[in-house]
Design a protein around this motif. Structure first.
Motif, mmCIF file in Angstrom:
data_model
loop_
_atom_site.group_PDB
_atom_site.id
_atom_site.type_symbol
_atom_site.label_atom_id
_atom_site.label_comp_id
_atom_site.label_asym_id
_atom_site.label_seq_id
_atom_site.Cartn_x
_atom_site.Cartn_y
_atom_site.Cartn_z
ATOM 1 N N ALA A 43 0.834 -1.212 0.000
ATOM 2 C CA ALA A 43 0.000 0.000 0.000
ATOM 3 C C ALA A 43 0.863 1.255 0.000
ATOM 4 O O ALA A 43 0.560 2.228 -0.703
ATOM 5 C CB ALA A 43 -0.926 -0.001 1.217
ATOM 6 N N THR A 44 1.946 1.229 0.740
ATOM 7 C CA THR A 44 2.857 2.373 0.801
ATOM 8 C C THR A 44 3.508 2.609 -0.554
ATOM 9 O O THR A 44 3.647 3.753 -0.996
ATOM 10 C CB THR A 44 3.940 2.139 1.875
ATOM 11 O OG1 THR A 44 3.289 1.951 3.137
ATOM 12 C CG2 THR A 44 4.890 3.306 1.970
ATOM 13 N N ARG A 45 3.868 1.531 -1.224
ATOM 14 C CA ARG A 45 4.488 1.651 -2.546
ATOM 15 C C ARG A 45 3.471 2.149 -3.574
ATOM 16 O O ARG A 45 3.791 2.978 -4.421
ATOM 17 C CB ARG A 45 5.052 0.306 -2.981
ATOM 18 C CG ARG A 45 5.810 0.386 -4.299
ATOM 19 C CD ARG A 45 6.445 -0.969 -4.605
ATOM 20 N NE ARG A 45 7.340 -0.880 -5.729
ATOM 21 C CZ ARG A 45 6.972 -1.109 -6.992
ATOM 22 N NH1 ARG A 45 5.735 -1.425 -7.282
ATOM 23 N NH2 ARG A 45 7.865 -1.022 -7.959
ATOM 24 N N ALA A 46 2.255 1.633 -3.492
ATOM 25 C CA ALA A 46 1.220 2.000 -4.469
ATOM 26 C C ALA A 46 0.769 3.446 -4.309
ATOM 27 O O ALA A 46 0.438 4.109 -5.295
ATOM 28 C CB ALA A 46 0.021 1.063 -4.333
ATOM 29 N N THR A 47 0.749 3.932 -3.071
ATOM 30 C CA THR A 47 0.267 5.288 -2.799
ATOM 31 C C THR A 47 1.215 5.970 -1.821
ATOM 32 O O THR A 47 0.956 5.999 -0.616
ATOM 33 C CB THR A 47 -1.168 5.253 -2.218
ATOM 34 O OG1 THR A 47 -1.978 4.378 -2.995
ATOM 35 C CG2 THR A 47 -1.781 6.644 -2.194
ATOM 36 N N PRO A 48 2.331 6.494 -2.313
ATOM 37 C CA PRO A 48 3.294 7.142 -1.417
ATOM 38 C C PRO A 48 2.668 8.311 -0.657
ATOM 39 O O PRO A 48 1.814 9.013 -1.186
ATOM 40 C CB PRO A 48 4.377 7.650 -2.374
ATOM 41 C CG PRO A 48 4.208 6.850 -3.618
ATOM 42 C CD PRO A 48 2.750 6.519 -3.710
ATOM 43 N N GLY A 49 3.122 8.482 0.579
ATOM 44 C CA GLY A 49 2.685 9.627 1.362
ATOM 45 C C GLY A 49 1.416 9.420 2.164
ATOM 46 O O GLY A 49 0.868 10.376 2.706
#
Length: 139
Positions: A43-49
């Motif tokens: 999830a962090t990789r797919a939607t940074p920040g």
């Protein structure tokens, strides 16, 4: 036994099997990562920040315990956590370079083990299963 035909029991057993397969394959390949940690990493990789609460929502995980998951990813060096510029109460999570490299090594293992989770089903049955499970989840 009646319980063997109850959806809740069958789902619980599938979850146990899925978690065991994941843990075994990760250990065999030398990775120390749980299914929830991988989901948070993905999830962090797919939607940074994203902030921690948003990661929890994205992976359908408990907001109260996502902090521990993120903390373990921080300890591994896979993510960084900084105070959000938009909301000082929120912590923004980003993938580190080490996290990106680890993700690229781990993803093929995770993709491959998916077949092992439903090994007793044909490819067509796996598709039907996934379709029905998604429908049951309202997705």
């Amino acid at each position: 036994m009646e319980i063997l035909t109850m959806p809740g029991h069958v789902i619980r057993r599938l979850n146990q099997m899925s978690t065991q397969v994941f843990a075994t394959r990760m250990q065999e390949k030398g990775f120390d990562l749980t299914p929830v940690q991988f989901a948070a990493l993905d999830a962090t990789r797919a939607t940074p920040g994203l902030d921690q609460a948003s990661i929890a929502a994205k992976i359908a995980y408990d907001r109260a315990t996502i902090g521990g998951v993120i903390e373990r990813l921080l300890q591994k060096g896979y993510v960084a956590r900084v105070v959000s510029e938009k909301d000082r109460r929120a912590r923004v999570i980003t993938l580190t370079e080490e996290g990106e490299q680890a993700y690229r090594r781990i993803l093929p293992v995770v993709a491959e083990l998916q077949k092992d989770i439903l090994a007793n089903l044909t490819a067509e049955e796996r598709q039907v299963f996934l379709s029905l499970a998604s429908k049951a989840l309202g997705a």
